[in-house]
Design a protein around this motif. Structure first.
Motif, PDB file in Angstrom:
ATOM      1  N   THR A  39       2.594  14.073   3.044  1.00  0.00           N
ATOM      2  CA  THR A  39       2.469  12.892   2.201  1.00  0.00           C
ATOM      3  C   THR A  39       1.783  11.745   2.934  1.00  0.00           C
ATOM      4  O   THR A  39       1.183  10.875   2.319  1.00  0.00           O
ATOM      5  CB  THR A  39       3.834  12.407   1.693  1.00  0.00           C
ATOM      6  N   CYS A  40       1.877  11.755   4.274  1.00  0.00           N
ATOM      7  CA  CYS A  40       1.224  10.727   5.088  1.00  0.00           C
ATOM      8  C   CYS A  40      -0.193  11.130   5.490  1.00  0.00           C
ATOM      9  O   CYS A  40      -0.830  10.441   6.290  1.00  0.00           O
ATOM     10  CB  CYS A  40       2.048  10.445   6.346  1.00  0.00           C
ATOM     11  N   LYS A  41      -0.651  12.262   4.972  1.00  0.00           N
ATOM     12  CA  LYS A  41      -1.987  12.790   5.275  1.00  0.00           C
ATOM     13  C   LYS A  41      -2.154  13.074   6.764  1.00  0.00           C
ATOM     14  O   LYS A  41      -3.235  12.903   7.327  1.00  0.00           O
ATOM     15  CB  LYS A  41      -3.069  11.834   4.780  1.00  0.00           C
ATOM     16  N   LYS A  42      -1.069  13.530   7.393  1.00  0.00           N
ATOM     17  CA  LYS A  42      -1.130  13.843   8.815  1.00  0.00           C
ATOM     18  C   LYS A  42      -0.968  15.336   9.090  1.00  0.00           C
ATOM     19  O   LYS A  42      -0.933  15.756  10.239  1.00  0.00           O
ATOM     20  CB  LYS A  42      -0.064  13.050   9.576  1.00  0.00           C
ATOM     21  N   GLU A  43      -0.866  16.126   8.030  1.00  0.00           N
ATOM     22  CA  GLU A  43      -0.695  17.560   8.202  1.00  0.00           C
ATOM     23  C   GLU A  43      -0.961  18.250   6.874  1.00  0.00           C
ATOM     24  O   GLU A  43      -0.696  17.690   5.802  1.00  0.00           O
ATOM     25  CB  GLU A  43       0.740  17.873   8.658  1.00  0.00           C
ATOM     26  N   LYS A  44      -1.514  19.447   6.921  1.00  0.00           N
ATOM     27  CA  LYS A  44      -1.675  20.234   5.706  1.00  0.00           C
ATOM     28  C   LYS A  44      -0.313  20.768   5.273  1.00  0.00           C
ATOM     29  O   LYS A  44       0.551  21.035   6.101  1.00  0.00           O
ATOM     30  CB  LYS A  44      -2.640  21.400   5.952  1.00  0.00           C
ATOM     31  N   LEU A  45      -0.153  20.920   3.971  1.00  0.00           N
ATOM     32  CA  LEU A  45       1.115  21.421   3.450  1.00  0.00           C
ATOM     33  C   LEU A  45       1.171  22.927   3.617  1.00  0.00           C
ATOM     34  O   LEU A  45       0.300  23.651   3.149  1.00  0.00           O
ATOM     35  CB  LEU A  45       1.264  21.060   1.971  1.00  0.00           C
ATOM     36  N   LYS A  46       2.194  23.381   4.293  1.00  0.00           N
ATOM     37  CA  LYS A  46       2.380  24.813   4.464  1.00  0.00           C
ATOM     38  C   LYS A  46       2.931  25.407   3.169  1.00  0.00           C
ATOM     39  O   LYS A  46       3.731  24.777   2.483  1.00  0.00           O
ATOM     40  CB  LYS A  46       3.345  25.092   5.621  1.00  0.00           C
ATOM     41  N   PRO A  47       2.500  26.595   2.810  1.00  0.00           N
ATOM     42  CA  PRO A  47       2.941  27.187   1.540  1.00  0.00           C
ATOM     43  C   PRO A  47       4.419  27.555   1.562  1.00  0.00           C
ATOM     44  O   PRO A  47       4.939  28.041   2.559  1.00  0.00           O
ATOM     45  CB  PRO A  47       2.058  28.435   1.418  1.00  0.00           C
ATOM     46  N   TYR A  48       5.070  27.272   0.453  1.00  0.00           N
ATOM     47  CA  TYR A  48       6.464  27.664   0.274  1.00  0.00           C
ATOM     48  C   TYR A  48       6.564  28.466  -1.009  1.00  0.00           C
ATOM     49  O   TYR A  48       5.857  28.212  -1.981  1.00  0.00           O
ATOM     50  CB  TYR A  48       7.377  26.432   0.175  1.00  0.00           C
TER      51      TYR A  48
ATOM     52  N   TRP B 146       3.924   5.387  -4.901  1.00  0.00           N
ATOM     53  CA  TRP B 146       4.341   5.930  -3.610  1.00  0.00           C
ATOM     54  C   TRP B 146       4.764   7.386  -3.770  1.00  0.00           C
ATOM     55  O   TRP B 146       5.099   7.843  -4.864  1.00  0.00           O
ATOM     56  CB  TRP B 146       5.532   5.149  -3.069  1.00  0.00           C
ATOM     57  N   HIS B 147       4.777   8.087  -2.639  1.00  0.00           N
ATOM     58  CA  HIS B 147       5.414   9.400  -2.600  1.00  0.00           C
ATOM     59  C   HIS B 147       6.919   9.183  -2.478  1.00  0.00           C
ATOM     60  O   HIS B 147       7.373   8.400  -1.638  1.00  0.00           O
ATOM     61  CB  HIS B 147       4.925  10.206  -1.391  1.00  0.00           C
ATOM     62  N   SER B 148       7.691   9.860  -3.296  1.00  0.00           N
ATOM     63  CA  SER B 148       9.150   9.762  -3.195  1.00  0.00           C
ATOM     64  C   SER B 148       9.714  11.154  -2.921  1.00  0.00           C
ATOM     65  O   SER B 148       9.449  12.086  -3.675  1.00  0.00           O
ATOM     66  CB  SER B 148       9.749   9.176  -4.488  1.00  0.00           C
ATOM     67  N   LEU B 149      10.462  11.266  -1.854  1.00  0.00           N
ATOM     68  CA  LEU B 149      11.028  12.549  -1.462  1.00  0.00           C
ATOM     69  C   LEU B 149      12.550  12.488  -1.534  1.00  0.00           C
ATOM     70  O   LEU B 149      13.192  11.671  -0.859  1.00  0.00           O
ATOM     71  CB  LEU B 149      10.601  12.918  -0.032  1.00  0.00           C
ATOM     72  N   HIS B 150      13.107  13.338  -2.363  1.00  0.00           N
ATOM     73  CA  HIS B 150      14.564  13.467  -2.465  1.00  0.00           C
ATOM     74  C   HIS B 150      15.002  14.256  -1.236  1.00  0.00           C
ATOM     75  O   HIS B 150      14.865  15.478  -1.179  1.00  0.00           O
ATOM     76  CB  HIS B 150      14.894  14.211  -3.760  1.00  0.00           C
ATOM     77  N   ALA B 151      15.501  13.543  -0.239  1.00  0.00           N
ATOM     78  CA  ALA B 151      15.669  14.149   1.088  1.00  0.00           C
ATOM     79  C   ALA B 151      16.968  13.692   1.740  1.00  0.00           C
ATOM     80  O   ALA B 151      17.507  12.632   1.407  1.00  0.00           O
ATOM     81  CB  ALA B 151      14.489  13.758   1.978  1.00  0.00           C
ATOM     82  N   PRO B 152      17.482  14.484   2.688  1.00  0.00           N
ATOM     83  CA  PRO B 152      18.711  14.099   3.406  1.00  0.00           C
ATOM     84  C   PRO B 152      18.505  12.824   4.197  1.00  0.00           C
ATOM     85  O   PRO B 152      17.397  12.497   4.609  1.00  0.00           O
ATOM     86  CB  PRO B 152      18.979  15.301   4.323  1.00  0.00           C
ATOM     87  N   MET B 153      19.609  12.108   4.415  1.00  0.00           N
ATOM     88  CA  MET B 153      19.548  10.808   5.087  1.00  0.00           C
ATOM     89  C   MET B 153      20.303  10.857   6.414  1.00  0.00           C
ATOM     90  O   MET B 153      21.313  11.547   6.542  1.00  0.00           O
ATOM     91  CB  MET B 153      20.105   9.730   4.168  1.00  0.00           C
ATOM     92  N   PRO B 154      19.822  10.132   7.414  1.00  0.00           N
ATOM     93  CA  PRO B 154      20.305  10.311   8.789  1.00  0.00           C
ATOM     94  C   PRO B 154      21.738   9.890   9.064  1.00  0.00           C
ATOM     95  O   PRO B 154      22.283  10.271  10.099  1.00  0.00           O
ATOM     96  CB  PRO B 154      19.320   9.482   9.623  1.00  0.00           C
TER      97      PRO B 154
ATOM     98  N   LYS C  11       0.834  -1.196   0.000  1.00  0.00           N
ATOM     99  CA  LYS C  11       0.000   0.000   0.000  1.00  0.00           C
ATOM    100  C   LYS C  11       0.873   1.251   0.000  1.00  0.00           C
ATOM    101  O   LYS C  11       2.050   1.216   0.311  1.00  0.00           O
ATOM    102  CB  LYS C  11      -0.927  -0.011   1.214  1.00  0.00           C
ATOM    103  N   LYS C  12       0.243   2.365  -0.311  1.00  0.00           N
ATOM    104  CA  LYS C  12       0.978   3.603  -0.517  1.00  0.00           C
ATOM    105  C   LYS C  12       1.702   4.059   0.741  1.00  0.00           C
ATOM    106  O   LYS C  12       1.120   4.094   1.831  1.00  0.00           O
ATOM    107  CB  LYS C  12       0.027   4.707  -0.984  1.00  0.00           C
ATOM    108  N   LYS C  13       2.972   4.391   0.580  1.00  0.00           N
ATOM    109  CA  LYS C  13       3.794   4.920   1.650  1.00  0.00           C
ATOM    110  C   LYS C  13       4.639   6.066   1.092  1.00  0.00           C
ATOM    111  O   LYS C  13       4.495   6.455  -0.071  1.00  0.00           O
ATOM    112  CB  LYS C  13       4.717   3.843   2.233  1.00  0.00           C
ATOM    113  N   THR C  14       5.533   6.566   1.916  1.00  0.00           N
ATOM    114  CA  THR C  14       6.482   7.596   1.502  1.00  0.00           C
ATOM    115  C   THR C  14       7.890   7.047   1.680  1.00  0.00           C
ATOM    116  O   THR C  14       8.208   6.449   2.708  1.00  0.00           O
ATOM    117  CB  THR C  14       6.308   8.870   2.342  1.00  0.00           C
ATOM    118  N   LEU C  15       8.734   7.243   0.658  1.00  0.00           N
ATOM    119  CA  LEU C  15      10.121   6.794   0.709  1.00  0.00           C
ATOM    120  C   LEU C  15      11.031   8.005   0.602  1.00  0.00           C
ATOM    121  O   LEU C  15      10.830   8.862  -0.262  1.00  0.00           O
ATOM    122  CB  LEU C  15      10.403   5.825  -0.443  1.00  0.00           C
ATOM    123  N   LEU C  16      12.028   8.084   1.491  1.00  0.00           N
ATOM    124  CA  LEU C  16      12.946   9.220   1.506  1.00  0.00           C
ATOM    125  C   LEU C  16      14.388   8.761   1.308  1.00  0.00           C
ATOM    126  O   LEU C  16      14.798   7.727   1.840  1.00  0.00           O
ATOM    127  CB  LEU C  16      12.854   9.991   2.822  1.00  0.00           C
TER     128      LEU C  16
END
Length: 207
Positions: free
Chosen positions: A150-159, A119-127, A96-101
């Protein structure tokens, strides 16, 4: 904001432990609920584990309903080896749909999960990178907000980011399109394979 459950995997090169634990502490301090796959701490020549074990780590979290996000510990080399194994394992049943970073070598997984699983794919820094714990508050805040969105847990703030064209397209005032891409070398490596990237009708960025 509801807490985001993150599963961390290591699909590529060996993970430097000290830097990784510092990065995980940074994620926890920013209200991520972290679960680390045991294979992250291993070593099998240049990799944390065998190709089969690293592919299984991805599948473990891909099919775990408690995991919202899969975050790659680091890039490097080796993620492309996993694509045939993951593809074969998920032909009959897709996760099922997830987010991968991630980024760098993780580009192979980002594009695979985007095109095969939607899936949502985010080009993002890694820990595991030393610079991860040095992210500015506004950078970490943007990353947290986008991941939560992307997890539907927060509205996207404008950038608001202004891009300057080298040659401004005639007749265009606004361009609205999905953004895809990643590591140039990985995109080039996947040409001519069943896992080639798909940027048709999209804005392509290259790292």
């Amino acid at each position: 904001m509801s807490q985001i459950r993150v599963g961390i995997i290591a699909p590529s090169s060996v993970v430097p432990r000290a830097e990784f634990e510092l990065g995980v502490s940074t994620l926890k301090a920013n209200h991520f609920d972290i679960q680390i796959h045991p294979s992250v701490y291993g070593q099998d020549f240049f990799y944390p584990a065998s190709d089969e074990a690293r592919a299984q780590a991805f599948l473990d979290y891909a099919f775990d309903p408690a995991i919202d996000v899969i975050w790659c510990a680091r890039g490097g080399y080796g993620a492309t080896h996993l694509l045939p194994l993951i593809d074969k394992a998920t032909r009959r049943k897709k996760p099922k749909k997830k987010t991968l970073l991630g980024y760098s070598d993780a580009t192979a997984l980002l594009e695979f999960t985007r095109t095969r699983y939607d899936w949502h794919s985010l080009h993002a820094p890694m820990p595991s990178l030393r610079t991860f714990s040095l992210l500015k508050p506004e950078e970490m805040g943007a990353l947290l907000n986008l991941t939560a969105f992307t997890c539907k847990k927060e509205k996207l703030k404008p950038y608001s980011f202004k891009l300057d064209f080298v040659h401004r397209p005639k007749g265009f005032t606004t361009i609205d399109s999905p953004l895809v891409g990643g590591n140039l070398f990985v995109w080039n490596t996947l040409l001519g394979t069943p896992f080639v990237g798909n940027a048709r009708g999209k804005i392509l960025f290259l790292e």
